[in-house]
Design a protein around this motif. Structure first.
Motif, PDB file in Angstrom:
ATOM      1  N   VAL A   1       0.860  -1.173   0.000  1.00  0.00           N
ATOM      2  CA  VAL A   1       0.000   0.000   0.000  1.00  0.00           C
ATOM      3  C   VAL A   1       0.899   1.226   0.000  1.00  0.00           C
ATOM      4  N   GLY A   2       0.954   1.933  -1.118  1.00  0.00           N
ATOM      5  CA  GLY A   2       1.838   3.087  -1.219  1.00  0.00           C
ATOM      6  C   GLY A   2       3.298   2.670  -1.341  1.00  0.00           C
ATOM      7  N   ARG A   3       4.186   3.676  -1.216  1.00  0.00           N
ATOM      8  CA  ARG A   3       5.609   3.424  -1.401  1.00  0.00           C
ATOM      9  C   ARG A   3       6.415   4.196  -0.362  1.00  0.00           C
ATOM     10  N   LEU A   4       7.630   3.717  -0.160  1.00  0.00           N
ATOM     11  CA  LEU A   4       8.666   4.425   0.572  1.00  0.00           C
ATOM     12  C   LEU A   4       9.928   4.339  -0.269  1.00  0.00           C
ATOM     13  N   ASP A   5      10.654   5.458  -0.379  1.00  0.00           N
ATOM     14  CA  ASP A   5      11.880   5.388  -1.171  1.00  0.00           C
ATOM     15  C   ASP A   5      12.904   4.512  -0.464  1.00  0.00           C
ATOM     16  N   ALA A   6      13.891   4.059  -1.210  1.00  0.00           N
ATOM     17  CA  ALA A   6      14.844   3.083  -0.691  1.00  0.00           C
ATOM     18  C   ALA A   6      15.615   3.611   0.509  1.00  0.00           C
ATOM     19  N   GLU A   7      15.846   4.930   0.594  1.00  0.00           N
ATOM     20  CA  GLU A   7      16.627   5.502   1.687  1.00  0.00           C
ATOM     21  C   GLU A   7      15.786   5.735   2.939  1.00  0.00           C
ATOM     22  N   THR A   8      14.477   5.521   2.864  1.00  0.00           N
ATOM     23  CA  THR A   8      13.596   5.790   4.001  1.00  0.00           C
ATOM     24  C   THR A   8      13.215   4.486   4.687  1.00  0.00           C
ATOM     25  N   GLU A   9      13.292   4.497   5.993  1.00  0.00           N
ATOM     26  CA  GLU A   9      12.868   3.355   6.809  1.00  0.00           C
ATOM     27  C   GLU A   9      11.463   3.614   7.330  1.00  0.00           C
ATOM     28  N   GLY A  10      10.761   2.540   7.701  1.00  0.00           N
ATOM     29  CA  GLY A  10       9.475   2.758   8.352  1.00  0.00           C
ATOM     30  C   GLY A  10       8.385   1.811   7.930  1.00  0.00           C
ATOM     31  N   ILE A  11       7.184   2.112   8.417  1.00  0.00           N
ATOM     32  CA  ILE A  11       6.060   1.207   8.261  1.00  0.00           C
ATOM     33  C   ILE A  11       5.489   1.288   6.851  1.00  0.00           C
TER      34      ILE A  11
END
Length: 338
Positions: free
Chosen positions: A199-209
């Protein structure tokens, strides 16, 4: 009359005995002692025809020890067998068949509410409703696809839908598969019972849920700006930060693809010129937090997403996947109107 009947009876028995004696002298067995050859078996019948009787057909054809069956009779038997075995299975009464539905505590346990014993305690406490009515008796059978089951007022997700929360580590691509062979989300869900998508995205450099599910409608609504589901981030910045930075971010920052506004901003911690700030927004454009803070003059050193709507990261370690609780799933669905 009486003497005539007795005379006829004696004559019949005598005639039968004479006939038996003639057959014995001729070397032929009595009818009840005869043995008929099967198809293809050697033997002689009347007239020495090599196992055939009248009409050239073996008397024992198709059934050992008995008279032959005609082709018409065999065809009729075959039709009877087909008709009998082609009938649909008889519907047994509920007394003898399997009872309908599943036990309520089993459905609750599969939905992630705990063990069956703890789910039985939920029923005893009157916290479970089926189709709007509180259930207190154990062993109640339900159909999860048709019955509306609520716990503490929240509808449970059907067992065919699953929801997971992953703490995505730094360096992992937000994709289920990566053609370049980089670490991706699919590496953490290979052994799951159903196909999941993120569900959605996070860039590779970002940590998290980041959330993973097989419920397409929920995933669509969670990422659509219309429903305004917020995401919360912690960002490490190098200061000093001006006092009006929060106001500027809430009013909006002009970027190349339009304005972006933060729903909330606050400073969480400060050590010298090192700041830890919290940014809340509901937009989901690419690299939105990093770009917004960089446009305001404060590039991000480290970024972690701590909340996706009501679902919190908590103390979940990077790379750990957990199944979301019933309460979290219910809150997500209520957030998007389901």
């Amino acid at each position: 009359m009486r003497s005539r009947g007795s005379s006829n009876s004696r004559n019949y028995r005598g005639a039968g005995n004479d006939r038996d004696r003639k057959q014995q002298r001729a070397g032929r067995p009595r009818p009840e002692e005869r043995r008929y050859p099967q198809d293809g078996a050697s033997g002689t019948g009347r007239g020495g025809r090599g196992g055939t009787g009248r009409g050239g057909t073996a008397r024992g054809a198709g059934r050992p020890g008995g008279p032959a069956r005609t082709r018409e009779y065999e065809a009729e038997l075959e039709e009877r067998h087909r008709a009998r075995h082609g009938r649909p299975a008889a519907t047994l009464p509920k007394t003898f068949g399997e009872p309908e539905g599943e036990r309520l505590q089993k459905v609750l346990a599969r939905a992630g509410l705990g063990s069956r014993r703890s789910c039985e305690e939920l029923i005893d406490q009157g916290r479970v409703e089926v189709n709007g009515r509180t259930v207190r008796e154990q062993g109640r059978r339900v159909d999860p696809d048709r019955d509306e089951i609520r716990v503490d007022g929240l509808t449970i997700a059907s067992q065919k839908y699953v929801f997971y929360a992953l703490n995505k580590p730094v360096g992992v691509v937000s994709a289920m598969e990566d053609p370049e062979g980089r670490p991706c989300l699919g590496d953490y869900v290979q052994d799951r019972e159903t196909r999941l998508f993120h569900v959605g995205r996070l860039d590779a450099e970002t940590e998290g849920i980041i959330l993973l599910t097989n419920h397409g409608e929920v995933a669509h609504r969670l990422t659509h700006p219309r429903y305004g589901v917020t995401k919360t981030y912690l960002a490490a910045l190098t200061g000093p930060l001006p006092r009006d930075l929060g106001r500027r971010l809430r009013e909006g920052v002009q970027m190349e693809d339009g304005y972006v506004r933060a729903d909330d901003f606050r400073v969480v911690d400060q050590v010298g010129h090192n700041y830890l700030v919290e940014v809340v927004l509901h937009e989901g454009r690419k690299h939105i937090v990093r770009r917004m803070l960089a446009e305001a003059g404060f590039p991000v050193d480290k970024l972690v997403r701590t909340h996706f709507g009501p679902v919190a990261l908590g103390d979940q370690k990077p790379g750990r996947l957990r199944r979301m609780t019933h309460t979290e799933v219910g809150q997500l669905m209520r957030e998007v109107g389901l």
